[in-house]
Design an enzyme around this catalytic site. Structure first.
Site, PDB file in Angstrom:
ATOM      1  N   ARG A   1      56.316  42.955  28.085  1.00 38.61           N
ATOM      2  CA  ARG A   1      55.656  42.325  29.235  1.00 38.61           C
ATOM      3  C   ARG A   1      56.455  41.110  29.707  1.00 38.61           C
ATOM      4  NH1 ARG A   1      51.553  38.301  29.974  1.00 38.61           N
ATOM      5  NH2 ARG A   1      49.943  38.827  31.512  1.00 38.61           N
TER       6      ARG A   1
ATOM      7  N   HIS B   1      51.527  36.999  38.187  1.00 42.40           N
ATOM      8  CA  HIS B   1      50.230  37.331  38.792  1.00 42.40           C
ATOM      9  C   HIS B   1      50.269  37.338  40.318  1.00 42.40           C
ATOM     10  CE1 HIS B   1      48.381  37.357  34.878  1.00 42.40           C
ATOM     11  NE2 HIS B   1      48.926  36.185  34.622  1.00 42.40           N
TER      12      HIS B   1
END
Length: 315
Positions: free
Chosen positions: A120, A204
């Site tokens: 990630r 994000h």
């Protein structure tokens, strides 16, 4: 009375020396750090304990490092009879902390969680060339104002609301020029402060789409169990327990907003939780909790001393 919720910190809480106190005092912590090192094929624990800071700050290192410290706390507590299933009603984590929460609740194994976070972190770093993205904290504005600023600042580029951390502390993320415009607009609209954050990538936001695909692939390949207590999802701000849904929401989370204010408000108001324990490095979430709901008591548990105090308090 609802049992406490366990929360797990996100990126930015890392610091050189993290976890060393735990390793010095508890064999369970040493075992966690050794397992994470093995899973990654990297002496991450040495970077955590000794630095250098710029190596620890790399997203692919910071993310598993924060999780490892949180899990060291969990394993030490478990060895002393304080289990997630027995002591907590819910778990929740800020961004990467959601993986720590899921590991603590038994959804992922420790080794798989470490590898997922390394993937990630790497994928998020590689999604946008360095210098092309940015994030900024806009302080002292309502969420609706921030959404309007983001929309106005975009001008065909990406400017998304990334983190709703607490009332009056909202973070935007996207293309560098769009974020610079958002900072200026926020100052003009009465923000107490509007400042660029020292991050290596714009997390994000829609620019993270390649990283979301990388996580879809990585999550499809690991075994997932239902968590022993529900996890409050970042993107939903409500609890979920189905492994398939958890997988989908973790993919969404890469590009989606961390709805932390709403998540903590849900715990306090809907679930009747009055105590939060932040397990791991730092006290960021403990500070946010009081701002989100003054009725909450929040306590950081990250050192040997904190652990002994928690166990003593539980009698």
């Amino acid at each position: 009375m609802s049992k406490p919720a366990f929360t797990f910190p996100g990126q930015g809480s890392q610091a050189v020396g993290m976890g060393r106190d735990l390793a010095d005092n508890f064999v369970e912590a040493r075992e966690v750090f050794a397992e994470v090192d093995d899973a990654l094929g990297l002496k991450l624990s040495a970077i955590m304990f000794e630095g250098p800071e710029d190596t620890l700050r790399l997203t692919e290192n910071a993310q598993p490092a924060l999780m490892a410290t949180s899990m060291a706390v969990i394993r030490v507590l478990e060895a002393r009879g304080v289990t997630v299933a027995g002591a907590a009603s819910y778990v929740a984590g800020h961004s990467l902390g959601e993986y720590s929460a899921l590991c603590a609740a038994g959804t992922f194994s420790l080794s798989d969680t470490a590898r997922l976070l390394q993937i990630r972190g790497r994928a998020m770093q590689q999604a946008v060339p360095v210098g092309q993205g940015a994030m900024a904290a806009l302080l002292g504005l309502e969420m609706d104002d921030v959404k309007a600023i983001a929309a106005e600042a975009a001008q065909g580029e990406v400017c998304d609301v990334a983190n709703d951390n607490s009332p009056g502390q909202v973070v935007v993320s996207g293309n560098l020029a769009a974020i610079e415009r958002a900072i200026e607009l926020a100052k003009g609209k009465g923000a107490k402060r509007a400042l660029a954050l020292p991050v290596s990538a714009p997390f994000h936001c829609a620019l993270m789409a390649p990283a979301a695909e990388a996580m879809r692939e990585a999550l499809a390949a690991v075994e997932m169990k239902a968590p022993v207590v529900p996890v409050v999802s970042n993107v939903l701000a409500r609890p979920i327990s189905d492994p398939g849904e958890i997988r989908n929401r973790l993919v969404e989370q890469v590009t989606g907003m961390v709805r932390w204010t709403e998540s903590v408000s849900w715990l306090a108001k809907d679930a009747g939780v009055s105590e939060l324990y932040e397990l791991g490095t730092g006290k960021v979430l403990t500070g946010l909790a009081k701002r989100i709901d003054p009725g909450l008591t929040a306590q950081a548990v990250g050192t040997a001393e904190d652990i002994e105090a928690l166990i003593a308090a539980r009698g």
